[in-house]
Design an enzyme around this catalytic site. Sequence first.
Site, PDB file in Angstrom:
ATOM      1  N   ASN A  72       0.871  -1.183   0.000  1.00 30.74           N
ATOM      2  CA  ASN A  72       0.000   0.000   0.000  1.00 30.74           C
ATOM      3  C   ASN A  72       0.902   1.225   0.000  1.00 30.74           C
ATOM      4  O   ASN A  72       1.478   1.579   1.017  1.00 30.74           O
ATOM      5  CB  ASN A  72      -0.894  -0.043   1.251  1.00 30.74           C
ATOM      6  CG  ASN A  72      -1.689   1.236   1.447  1.00 30.74           C
ATOM      7  OD1 ASN A  72      -1.810   2.048   0.527  1.00 30.74           O
ATOM      8  ND2 ASN A  72      -2.225   1.420   2.653  1.00 30.74           N
ATOM      9  N   LYS A 131       0.156   4.298  -0.340  1.00 30.53           N
ATOM     10  CA  LYS A 131      -0.449   5.517   0.230  1.00 30.53           C
ATOM     11  C   LYS A 131      -0.187   6.714  -0.700  1.00 30.53           C
ATOM     12  O   LYS A 131      -0.200   6.551  -1.911  1.00 30.53           O
ATOM     13  CB  LYS A 131       0.071   5.733   1.657  1.00 30.53           C
ATOM     14  CG  LYS A 131      -0.085   4.462   2.521  1.00 30.53           C
ATOM     15  CD  LYS A 131       0.164   4.674   3.984  1.00 30.53           C
ATOM     16  CE  LYS A 131      -0.048   3.353   4.720  1.00 30.53           C
ATOM     17  NZ  LYS A 131       0.082   3.482   6.174  1.00 30.53           N
ATOM     18  N   HIS A 133      -9.433   1.453   4.989  1.00 31.03           N
ATOM     19  CA  HIS A 133      -8.132   1.620   5.650  1.00 31.03           C
ATOM     20  C   HIS A 133      -8.288   2.610   6.804  1.00 31.03           C
ATOM     21  O   HIS A 133      -9.055   3.566   6.716  1.00 31.03           O
ATOM     22  CB  HIS A 133      -7.092   2.124   4.652  1.00 31.03           C
ATOM     23  CG  HIS A 133      -5.710   2.102   5.227  1.00 31.03           C
ATOM     24  ND1 HIS A 133      -5.247   3.104   6.044  1.00 31.03           N
ATOM     25  CD2 HIS A 133      -4.726   1.181   5.140  1.00 31.03           C
ATOM     26  CE1 HIS A 133      -4.012   2.785   6.429  1.00 31.03           C
ATOM     27  NE2 HIS A 133      -3.672   1.641   5.897  1.00 31.03           N
ATOM     28  N   GLU A 171      -6.600   4.989   7.829  1.00 34.95           N
ATOM     29  CA  GLU A 171      -6.381   6.415   7.510  1.00 34.95           C
ATOM     30  C   GLU A 171      -7.610   7.018   6.834  1.00 34.95           C
ATOM     31  O   GLU A 171      -7.927   8.192   7.031  1.00 34.95           O
ATOM     32  CB  GLU A 171      -5.115   6.563   6.639  1.00 34.95           C
ATOM     33  CG  GLU A 171      -3.865   6.314   7.474  1.00 34.95           C
ATOM     34  CD  GLU A 171      -2.701   5.703   6.714  1.00 34.95           C
ATOM     35  OE1 GLU A 171      -2.689   5.747   5.469  1.00 34.95           O
ATOM     36  OE2 GLU A 171      -1.799   5.159   7.392  1.00 34.95           O
ATOM     37  N   GLU A 206      -5.427  -4.676  10.743  1.00 35.34           N
ATOM     38  CA  GLU A 206      -4.360  -3.714  10.959  1.00 35.34           C
ATOM     39  C   GLU A 206      -4.623  -2.937  12.244  1.00 35.34           C
ATOM     40  O   GLU A 206      -5.392  -1.959  12.239  1.00 35.34           O
ATOM     41  CB  GLU A 206      -4.296  -2.718   9.791  1.00 35.34           C
ATOM     42  CG  GLU A 206      -4.074  -3.364   8.451  1.00 35.34           C
ATOM     43  CD  GLU A 206      -3.514  -2.370   7.441  1.00 35.34           C
ATOM     44  OE1 GLU A 206      -2.391  -2.589   6.982  1.00 35.34           O
ATOM     45  OE2 GLU A 206      -4.179  -1.369   7.155  1.00 35.34           O
ATOM     46  N   GLY A 266       2.634   2.367  10.804  1.00 32.95           N
ATOM     47  CA  GLY A 266       3.605   3.450  10.626  1.00 32.95           C
ATOM     48  C   GLY A 266       4.317   3.834  11.906  1.00 32.95           C
ATOM     49  O   GLY A 266       5.007   4.854  11.956  1.00 32.95           O
ATOM     50  N   SER A 299       3.386  -2.015  10.354  1.00 36.95           N
ATOM     51  CA  SER A 299       4.842  -2.100  10.535  1.00 36.95           C
ATOM     52  C   SER A 299       5.417  -3.471  10.189  1.00 36.95           C
ATOM     53  O   SER A 299       6.332  -3.949  10.858  1.00 36.95           O
ATOM     54  CB  SER A 299       5.230  -1.686  11.962  1.00 36.95           C
ATOM     55  OG  SER A 299       4.884  -0.328  12.202  1.00 36.95           O
TER      56      SER A 299
HETATM   57  P1  PGA Z   1       2.870   0.372   7.664  1.00 33.01           P
HETATM   58  O1  PGA Z   1       1.410   0.604   7.042  1.00 33.01           O
HETATM   59  O2  PGA Z   1       3.381  -0.929   7.094  1.00 33.01           O
HETATM   60  O3  PGA Z   1       3.671   1.553   7.203  1.00 33.01           O
HETATM   61  O4  PGA Z   1       2.705   0.308   9.148  1.00 33.01           O
HETATM   62  C1  PGA Z   1       0.511  -0.472   6.885  1.00 33.01           C
HETATM   63  C2  PGA Z   1      -0.777   0.026   6.285  1.00 33.01           C
HETATM   64  O5  PGA Z   1      -1.214   1.135   6.628  1.00 33.01           O
HETATM   65  O6  PGA Z   1      -1.413  -0.664   5.457  1.00 33.01           O
END
Ligand code: PGA
Length: 253
Positions: A9, A11, A95, A97, A167, A173, A213
Site C-alpha cells: 500500500n 499511500k 483503511h 487512515e 491492521e 507506521g 509495521s
Molecule cells: P505500515 O502501514 O506498514 O507503514 O505500518 C501499513 C498500512 O497502513 O497498510
Amino acid sequence: MRTPFVVGNWKLNKTIAEALALVTELKNQLGAVKGVAVGVAPPFTALSAVAKRLEGSSIVTCAQNCFWEPSGAFTGEISAPLIADAGGTWAIVGHSERRQFFGDTNESVGKKAKAALAGGLGVIVCVGEQLAERDSNRTLEVVDAQLAGGLAGVAANATSRLVIAYEPVWAIGTGRTATPGQAQEVHAHIRKRLADQYGAQVADTIRIQYGGSVKPSNAEALMAEKDIDGALVGGASLEAADFVAIVKAARPG
Ligand code: PGA
C-alpha cells in the site's frame, strides 16, 4: 490451502516515474516467486501506468479506495468501473487512515466493498482497533462492528474475491508491530466471525492479511501463524528490496 497475498500500500507516495521504476524492479525480482500472490496499490494517478507495466506478470494492481456509486456528480471520487478501466483488479476499502481522516464509517466501508465486488474487483476490507480500544479490552468488539458493517453487502458467492486485512491502528507506521501471538488471536476471531456469516468451509478459504509495521525482520514470524495469510505493507513496500523480502517470507514453509 489459502495462497498468501502480500500487497504493498503505497499511500500518498510515488510519481508515475517513481511508480514505474518500482514495479519494473518488482516484476523482475518477483516474476518467478511461487506460492504467494502479490499486489501493489499505487496512488490513482499512477494506477493505469502501473497496471500496463505489470501486464504479463502475476502481480495485481489495487486501488487504495473505491466510491460506492459507479458514476455521477461526485467530485473527487473514483469508482469500481473506472478502477477496472485503468487496469486495476482489486480495491482496498476501510483503511484506518480513510476512517480517521476522510470520514469512512463501518456503513460506508460496507457500501464500498459491495460496489467494488459488483464492479468485478476483488476487495480488501481493513479492520483494526485503536490503542485506547485495545487498552480498554475492546479489540474484538471493535473488530466485530467493523466486520458487520464492512461485510453487510458481501454475499457468500463473492467471497473468493474477499480479503480481510487486520491492521491494529497503533501498529501502523509506528514501528510497533503486534506480536505474532497478538495478531493470531484476532485473526482467529475474525475467521470465527467469517464462519458465522458464511459457514466454516467458506471461512477457511478467505485470506486474512496482517498489516502494521510489517518488515523483512518480522514478516516470517507473523506469516508462520496459522490464520495469517499474507500482509498489507505500507512503509516497507516503497523500496523493492524490503518488499521482495517480505513477499519471500510469506511463501508457505
Ligand atoms: P505500515 O502501514 O506498514 O507503514 O505500518 C501499513 C498500512 O497502513 O497498510
